[in-house]
Design a protein around this motif. Structure first.
Motif: not given
Length: 769
Positions: A143, A145, A154, A157, A162-164
């Motif tokens: 993930l 950060e 962020a 997204y 999308d956060a990975y």
């Protein structure tokens, strides 16, 4: 020594060769212009623009502005104290086990290398592993950060996934950004550039953060480089001498302001001398070359066009003449073909050339030129061939025209001559019907041809072939209109000439310039008729003048002895002769001499009245009052023959413009005529009536003798009627009255109905204020 001159044939060949060379030069100029990237922009850009005023320059500048602000971002991202720092943290990730790791720049570079990625000489990412190996190494997906190079990631997204991202993907992103940093560093920092920039921000501690490749230049010097742009945070106005302002400069400057104040600025300076090799100098040199090529094309085009016109004019001047003295026209075998067949042959050659273009021309285009130039090559191929065919046909028609055989030997002229010969001698309705049927037939044939060719245009090699008969149809209508217009003009001139001659202007001549056919012969006939009438009129005037002179001279010669006779008769009567016989003789002698005197005076006055040789004293006269006075003068005289005068006169005043003495003579003659020839114990009617703008005086009586004569003959001189020869009249009274009336601008008419004799005169009435 006599100077030798070139033969006419050799001059023609040289002129034809020059014409071909100028044709090549003409199309060379067109090629230079057509393949220029500024084709279609006109000529103003040649002397008004430099490269810095073009849209491609603005596009390059916008791209550089974007790269400059990326440098602002990447400098703080990758550098420490102005040097690349590999220990800079790039990304923080958390694995599914809960372990959190921060990767610096060195970690990301090593990760990318482990995947087989690297940067090329142009600082672009290349390499990478095979697909199966990548799938086996992508088992752990952490993930994200945070990203140092994208702090607001962020916010972008849209889905949880999308956060990975895999370590490979993260390393590839860092390597790509690092490549952009190297590219900016290489193009603007390490290598000389013609574009200089300074971007300055003031942080929260009041420390200036300056990003520049021109630290040695103050702002004033950068403005003097050539082209510049200056924008500060405390103003919305842009200080620049650029023609087009980059659309992204204000937004980029504000977006990279991380300190929330207005204490920042950007200045761009371009050295327009272009001393360094960079994209601007390369584009400038290319632009200059394009400019030179375009001007060269214009020069070639102008020289070719001028040479074509001059040589074509010279060839037209020499066409058909074997020698330079231009005395005789020489025709070749091709020139003896009738015009219609020659034109049809030219059309067939044009059609064949179009077919040749679609077959051999396309193959030559594939063999000789590139794909981008094939359409132009085919267009030039077709135009040149068509021009040469039209040139040959045009000079053939020109030679026939100079030999005056173009129209004379044409099929249309031959058919026309045959038609005219066939219709010669027929009636006008037959000729008109034949012309109308011919006109109708030609129109129907041309319209059907246009319809057929238009309907099948998609199946023809020349799709616009229907325009040829359309042009012929329009030309035929114009030709017909011109013929009708010419005939109408001739008829109008002839009608105007007849009108002029009918008004007495027998010397008028119809201008026969441009007349042809029957119009010309008719106009010449009318002119000859006018000459005859003018000659006859002059002879008549001359005869009348001789008559007037003769009457005047004879009357003058008679008047002198007649006056002596009258005086001597008067002297004899004063002697108081007692012999009654002698007294009777004296009375007869006095009566006859007075009658002869009156006749002489009447002859002179009649001559003057008929020739108009009288001086008129025009005044306003009351016609009603004058008739009253005339009635009073003749009442006693009418009583001698027991004639009763019956008047019908209005009470109003009616004024006319006339000579009082001449008008009185008219009335006197009419009243005397009634006194002499009216039946005794009858009535004489006198009326004055007004109708519209005319006043009419009428006198009528019953004749004592039968009126066996025409009314018009009574106004001729010395005519009194066959049965009235024993009266004392001279036969000039009515003639004098008529001439004087016309001389005063009036009308004079005589009416006879059995024994009723009536005279009516009319004069225009003056309008009273």
């Amino acid at each position: 020594m006599k100077k030798k001159s070139w033969p006419a044939g050799l001059k023609k060949q040289c002129s034809l060769l020059l014409h071909g060379l100028f044709l090549c030069l003409f199309f060379t100029g067109i090629s230079f212009i057509y393949f220029n990237e500024n084709y279609g922009r006109g000529l103003s850009w040649i002397h008004e623009e430099s490269y810095a005023d073009t849209l491609p320059f603005t596009e390059q500048l916008e791209s550089d502005v974007e790269m400059i602000f990326k440098y602002v971002k990447y400098k703080d991202l990758f550098e420490t104290d102005g040097k690349l720092d590999y220990n800079k943290d790039m990304v923080c990730v958390t694995f599914s086990s809960g372990k959190t790791l921060i990767y610096n720049l060195n970690d990301m570079i090593r990760e990318a290398k482990s995947w087989g990625y690297y940067l090329t000489d142009s600082f672009e990412v290349a390499g990478g592993p095979a697909v199966p190996e990548r799938e086996t190494r992508n088992a752990a997906i952490p993930l994200i950060e945070w990203k140092a190079y994208d702090p607001n990631a962020a916010d972008h997204y849209t889905e949880p996934g999308d956060a990975y991202a895999t370590r490979e993907e993260l390393s590839l992103e860092v390597l790509t950004i690092l490549g952009e940093y190297y590219q900016i560093q290489y193009n603007y920092m390490d290598r000389p550039s013609n574009l200089y920039f300074q971007v300055s921000y003031m942080d929260e501690n009041g420390q200036q953060k300056l990003y520049t490749n021109a630290s040695q230049y103050p702002i004033a010097d950068m403005k003097n480089l050539g082209r510049y742009l200056y924008l500060s945070g405390d103003s919305i106005l842009i200080d620049t001498n650029l023609k087009y302002i980059p659309s992204n400069i204000t937004s980029e400057l504000e977006n990279y302001n991380l300190y929330g104040n207005n204490d920042y600025y950007i200045i761009l300076g371009l050295d327009t001398r272009y001393p360094n090799t960079d994209p601007y100098s390369i584009a400038h040199n290319a632009y200059t070359k394009v400019r030179v090529n375009y001007i060269t094309g214009l020069i070639f085009f102008a020289l070719g066009a001028g040479g074509l016109l001059v040589t074509l004019g010279w060839l037209i001047y020499l066409a058909g003449y074997p020698t330079l003295d231009r005395t005789a026209v020489s025709l070749n075998t091709f020139d003896h073909i009738p015009m219609e067949c020659s034109l049809l042959l030219a059309v067939c050659c044009l059609w064949s050339w179009s077919c040749l273009r679609d077959s051999m021309g396309i193959r030559l285009a594939h063999l000789l030129v590139t794909q981008n130039h094939r359409d132009f090559f085919l267009a030039v191929f077709e135009v040149v061939g068509s021009y040469l065919i039209c040139l040959v046909e045009g000079f053939s028609l020109l030679r026939q025209y100079k030999a005056q055989s173009l129209w004379h030997d044409s099929l249309i002229c031959r058919s026309w001559r045959w038609t005219v010969a066939s219709l010669n001698g027929t009636t006008f309705p037959v000729r008109l019907t034949a012309c109308f049927l011919g006109y109708l037939g030609v129109n129907m044939a041309l319209i059907y041809t246009i319809y057929y060719l238009y309907k099948h245009r998609n199946f023809l090699l020349v799709p616009y072939l229907y325009l040829v008969p359309a042009v012929v149809l329009i030309g035929f209508q114009l030709w017909t209109f011109l013929l009708l217009y010419r005939d109408a003009g001739e008829n109008e001139k002839i009608a105007f000439g007849i009108f002029k001659m009918s008004e007495g202007e027998t010397s008028y001549k119809i201008d026969t310039t441009g007349f042809s056919g029957k119009g010309a012969s008719l106009a010449k006939t009318l002119n000859n008729l006018g000459d005859g009438l003018d000659t006859a009129l002059q002879e008549k005037v001359k005869s009348e003048r001789l008559k007037a002179d003769l009457i005047t001279n004879v009357s003058h010669d008679i008047k002198t002895p007649l006056t002596s006779i009258i005086n001597y008769v008067d002297l004899l009567k004063r002697e108081k002769i007692q012999d009654e016989k002698i007294q009777r003789y004296l009375e007869i002698l006095e009566q006859k001499s007075q009658r002869l005197k009156n006749l002489t005076e009447d002859l002179v006055e009649a001559s003057k009245a008929s020739s108009g040789n009288l001086k008129l004293d025009i005044a306003n006269i009351d016609l009603v009052e004058l008739i009253h006075q005339t009635n009073g003068e003749f009442e006693e005289k009418f009583a001698i023959r027991h004639l009763e005068l019956v008047s019908g006169l209005p009470s109003d005043t009616i004024l006319i413009a006339a000579d009082g003495r001449r008008l009185w003579r008219v009335l006197e003659n009419l009243y005397n005529n009634a006194f002499k020839y009216a039946m005794e114990n009858s009535r004489i009617y006198v009326d004055v009536t007004r109708r519209d703008d005319y006043v009419y005086f009428t006198i009528k009586n019953v004749s004592a003798n039968p009126l066996n004569i025409n009314a018009d003959e009574l106004t001729e001189r010395f005519v009194r009627g066959d049965v009235a020869r024993t009266s004392e009249g001279s036969g000039l009274g009515l003639s004098i009255a008529k001439d004087l009336t016309h001389l005063l601008g009036g009308m004079f008419d005589i009416y006879i109905d059995g024994d009723l004799f009536k005279v009516q005169t009319g004069f225009p009435v003056l309008k009273q204020p």
